[in-house]
Motif scaffolding. Sequence first.
Motif: not given
Length: 252
Positions: A214-243
């Motif tokens: 499994e990928p390194f971050r497979a154990g983080r928020w494992w119930w979500e789609d891979e594309i969603a697996k960031e908490c926002g700390l390292h994301v730029k200009h993501e509209e759904d994060e703001t929402a």
Amino acid sequence: MSAIALYARASAGFDAKLEHTLGLLRAAAAEHPGTIVQATSLGVEDMVLTHLIAEQRLPIAIATLETGKLHAQTLALIPTIEQRYGLAVELFRPQAESVIHFVRDHGERAMFESIALRKACCGLRKMEPLGRMLAARTAWVTGLRREQSDARGEVPERDRDDAGRLKLNPLADWSWGDVWHFVATREVPYNPLHDEFMPSIGCEPCTRAIAVGEPFRAGRWWWEDEIAKECGLHVKHEEDETAAVSMIGSAR
């Protein structure tokens, strides 16, 4: 078997990578005297960076986000750092009132109900405290590596965050084997959960062990789609994060 025994394998050119990393840290500390901080997650990559900062006596502050949901093993690293390296670790916690209202309205397991609620939880437990951590800083250091996930595959060594601060990722080109080789040869303290097949460790409800392959971050928020697996700390200009973060206000 320990993570050291499993993973400690230096890549070709490791010594050059280490010298390059040290150069990046020294330069950033010189460019931002008194206003640079290592935002440590207390994961193994960040422990490597803390070790280097202490070893080189670099004037870089050490700070972490104490979310209120961390494993006991993670929290135990804070006094370990302070005792081993003689460095104070700044703690940034979520606003107690915000947590109380969020849990009252959405429950302790809100993160499992929807991506929006999970990101809202990350927003109040991580993003808002991070804002306070960085408020008086002009630069921050992270343990991001390109190998950690596809989403991080293009991580630069030097970047700018949305506020224009320098964001330094001095381990960007290190391999997992490099990290553990350094830990083994320098006797760097690390979270024992890494020995339990947790390469990426976040809040306790949102972290599990990974299976072989499994990928390194497979154990983080494992119930979500891979594309969603960031908490926002390292994301730029993501509209759904703001929402998602805006939901914190609606919970008050």
